[in-house]
Design an enzyme around this catalytic site. Structure first.
Site, PDB file in Angstrom:
ATOM      1  N   TYR A   1      -2.351  -1.389  10.459  1.00  0.00           N
ATOM      2  CA  TYR A   1      -2.089  -1.573   8.773  1.00  0.00           C
ATOM      3  C   TYR A   1      -1.140  -0.735   8.948  1.00  0.00           C
ATOM      4  O   TYR A   1       0.048  -1.529   7.726  1.00  0.00           O
ATOM      5  CB  TYR A   1      -2.979  -0.930   8.530  1.00  0.00           C
TER       6      TYR A   1
ATOM      7  N   SER B   1       1.305  -1.148  -0.155  1.00  0.00           N
ATOM      8  CA  SER B   1       0.301   0.277   0.198  1.00  0.00           C
ATOM      9  C   SER B   1       0.712   1.210   0.377  1.00  0.00           C
ATOM     10  O   SER B   1       2.265   1.407   0.632  1.00  0.00           O
ATOM     11  CB  SER B   1      -1.153  -0.185   1.594  1.00  0.00           C
TER      12      SER B   1
HETATM   13  P1  NAD Z   1     -11.478  -5.819   0.147  1.00  0.00           P
HETATM   14  O1  NAD Z   1     -11.625  -6.214   1.325  1.00  0.00           O
HETATM   15  O2  NAD Z   1     -11.893  -5.836  -0.879  1.00  0.00           O
HETATM   16  O3  NAD Z   1     -10.749  -7.693  -0.191  1.00  0.00           O
HETATM   17  C1  NAD Z   1      -9.972  -8.041   0.771  1.00  0.00           C
HETATM   18  C2  NAD Z   1     -10.226 -10.020   0.381  1.00  0.00           C
HETATM   19  O4  NAD Z   1      -9.492 -10.274   1.169  1.00  0.00           O
HETATM   20  C3  NAD Z   1     -11.423 -10.411   0.939  1.00  0.00           C
HETATM   21  O5  NAD Z   1     -11.173 -11.205  -0.333  1.00  0.00           O
HETATM   22  C4  NAD Z   1     -11.402 -11.190   1.657  1.00  0.00           C
HETATM   23  O6  NAD Z   1     -12.235 -12.446   1.767  1.00  0.00           O
HETATM   24  C5  NAD Z   1     -10.021 -11.884   1.696  1.00  0.00           C
HETATM   25  N1  NAD Z   1      -9.566 -12.225   3.454  1.00  0.00           N
HETATM   26  C6  NAD Z   1     -10.237 -11.333   4.339  1.00  0.00           C
HETATM   27  N2  NAD Z   1      -9.634 -12.319   5.964  1.00  0.00           N
HETATM   28  C7  NAD Z   1      -9.053 -13.185   5.004  1.00  0.00           C
HETATM   29  C8  NAD Z   1      -8.357 -14.292   6.306  1.00  0.00           C
HETATM   30  N3  NAD Z   1      -8.347 -13.978   7.236  1.00  0.00           N
HETATM   31  N4  NAD Z   1      -7.783 -15.382   5.397  1.00  0.00           N
HETATM   32  C9  NAD Z   1      -8.088 -15.485   4.195  1.00  0.00           C
HETATM   33  N5  NAD Z   1      -8.471 -14.001   3.370  1.00  0.00           N
HETATM   34  C10 NAD Z   1      -8.899 -13.202   3.764  1.00  0.00           C
HETATM   35  O7  NAD Z   1     -10.028  -5.045   0.371  1.00  0.00           O
HETATM   36  P2  NAD Z   1      -8.744  -4.631  -0.960  1.00  0.00           P
HETATM   37  O8  NAD Z   1      -9.762  -3.413  -0.853  1.00  0.00           O
HETATM   38  O9  NAD Z   1      -9.559  -5.136  -2.510  1.00  0.00           O
HETATM   39  O10 NAD Z   1      -7.286  -4.966  -0.450  1.00  0.00           O
HETATM   40  C11 NAD Z   1      -7.071  -5.962  -0.715  1.00  0.00           C
HETATM   41  C12 NAD Z   1      -5.561  -5.599  -0.294  1.00  0.00           C
HETATM   42  O11 NAD Z   1      -4.573  -4.587  -0.786  1.00  0.00           O
HETATM   43  C13 NAD Z   1      -4.787  -5.519   1.315  1.00  0.00           C
HETATM   44  O12 NAD Z   1      -3.932  -5.638   1.001  1.00  0.00           O
HETATM   45  C14 NAD Z   1      -5.316  -4.142   1.478  1.00  0.00           C
HETATM   46  O13 NAD Z   1      -4.716  -3.761   2.387  1.00  0.00           O
HETATM   47  C15 NAD Z   1      -4.004  -3.800  -0.241  1.00  0.00           C
HETATM   48  N6  NAD Z   1      -4.642  -2.288  -0.573  1.00  0.00           N
HETATM   49  C16 NAD Z   1      -5.644  -1.923  -0.386  1.00  0.00           C
HETATM   50  C17 NAD Z   1      -6.161  -0.395  -1.138  1.00  0.00           C
HETATM   51  C18 NAD Z   1      -7.335   0.073  -1.295  1.00  0.00           C
HETATM   52  O14 NAD Z   1      -7.685   1.284  -1.652  1.00  0.00           O
HETATM   53  N7  NAD Z   1      -8.582  -0.797  -1.031  1.00  0.00           N
HETATM   54  C19 NAD Z   1      -5.546   0.310  -1.423  1.00  0.00           C
HETATM   55  C20 NAD Z   1      -3.772  -0.254  -0.307  1.00  0.00           C
HETATM   56  C21 NAD Z   1      -3.563  -1.644  -0.463  1.00  0.00           C
END
Ligand code: NAD
Length: 265
Positions: A160, A147
């Site tokens: 985080y 991130s």
């Molecule tokens: P999201 O909540 O849409 O998806 C998260 C995924 O992780 C889902 O498929 C969920 O079922 C799975 N998950 C949650 N707990 C779990 C566990 N214990 N075991 C296995 N799977 C599990 O989130 P997202 O926004 O798509 O985030 C995905 C990644 O991207 C994360 O690492 C997040 O930190 C990173 N990220 C997101 C953003 C953003 O703006 N959305 C920005 C930077 C980084």
């Protein structure tokens, strides 16, 4: 082999791919010809629908394993499942993550531990499990979805930010340890992407401020992301496919931002 099917024959695990960024990356990898193992939580029928949709849309084999990645034995179970089903794991995308927003003095310790387990320790356990096979075959890709919070901080996100900085550090160590091999390790550092993880934060902000969800969505972007546009999951998927291509053979240990200018400020 068409230019679009550069990953024909490769096997990819994408953690946390039942939703958001992981699903977008899984789709891009499938489109490029990879066989994909999905992982994550959610409604069983909805997951099965996505699994069959990806497989038929991209004429590839897509499986699902529901490992809870906060448990190291289940991380190993996921890798063992992929190896059993497909014979190998060529690409590991460590994407699953969660968020909790509270000031440090109010941050529940149990949320701290679970965020560290999922956002950081699962990356270690998954990498550790796939590396021997990748090194033996002389090719592999570890792509960690960190991130911008792996590079800079924001208030209220201690666990985080600590975990994501850790992921960037781990990415570099693995890149150095594999530098003379065909295995690479890199991190993708997105800014705001409109996924359920961020929609939840926007709803919480709207509840706290009394403003509308639309106003809070705009405010969220305006505060941090100069483009004032969300990054898309398929943009991140395309970057991941690029990192798996021969053009990226010597990209090692990088934290690549896709953040609308967030970290340029
Ligand atoms: P999201 O909540 O849409 O998806 C998260 C995924 O992780 C889902 O498929 C969920 O079922 C799975 N998950 C949650 N707990 C779990 C566990 N214990 N075991 C296995 N799977 C599990 O989130 P997202 O926004 O798509 O985030 C995905 C990644 O991207 C994360 O690492 C997040 O930190 C990173 N990220 C997101 C953003 C953003 O703006 N959305 C920005 C930077 C980084």
């Amino acid at each position: 082999m068409s230019a679009q099917r550069i990953l024909d024959g490769r096997v990819a695990i994408v953690t946390g791919s039942t939703s958001g960024i992981g699903l977008g990356i899984a789709e891009s990898l499938a489109e490029a010809g990879a066989r994909v193992v999905l992982n994550g939580f959610g409604d069983a029928a909805a997951i099965e629908h996505e699994r069959t949709r990806l497989a038929s849309a991209h004429a590839t084999d897509v499986r699902y394993h529901g490992a809870d990645l906060t448990r190291s034995n289940e991380v190993h179970g996921l890798v063992e499942y992929a190896t059993r089903e497909f014979g190998t794991v060529d690409i590991l995308v460590n994407n699953a993550g969660m968020q909790h927003v509270a000031m440090v003095q109010d941050f529940p310790p149990e949320r701290w531990y679970v965020i560290l387990e999922l956002n950081l320790s699962a990356v270690f356990h998954g990498t550790r499990a796939v590396l021997p096979g990748m090194l033996a075959r002389g090719w592999g890709r570890i792509v960690n979805v960190a991130s911008v919070h792996g590079l800079v901080a924001s208030t209220g996100k201690s666990a985080y930010v600590a975990a994501k900085h850790g992921v960037v550090g781990l990415t570099k160590v693995v890149a150095l340890e594999t530098a003379r091999t065909g295995v690479t390790s890199n991190a993708i550092c997105p800014g705001w992407v409109l996924t359920p993880l961020v929609e939840q934060q926007i709803r919480e902000r709207a509840t706290a401020s009394g403003r509308s969800v639309d106003d809070e969505r705009r405010a969220l972007l305006a505060e941090k992301q100069p483009s004032e546009a969300f990054v898309t999951t398929r943009q991140l998927g395309a970057l991941c496919v690029f990192l798996c291509s021969p053009a990226a053979d010597e990209i090692r240990g990088q934290a690549i931002t896709v953040d609308g200018g967030w970290t340029a400020q």
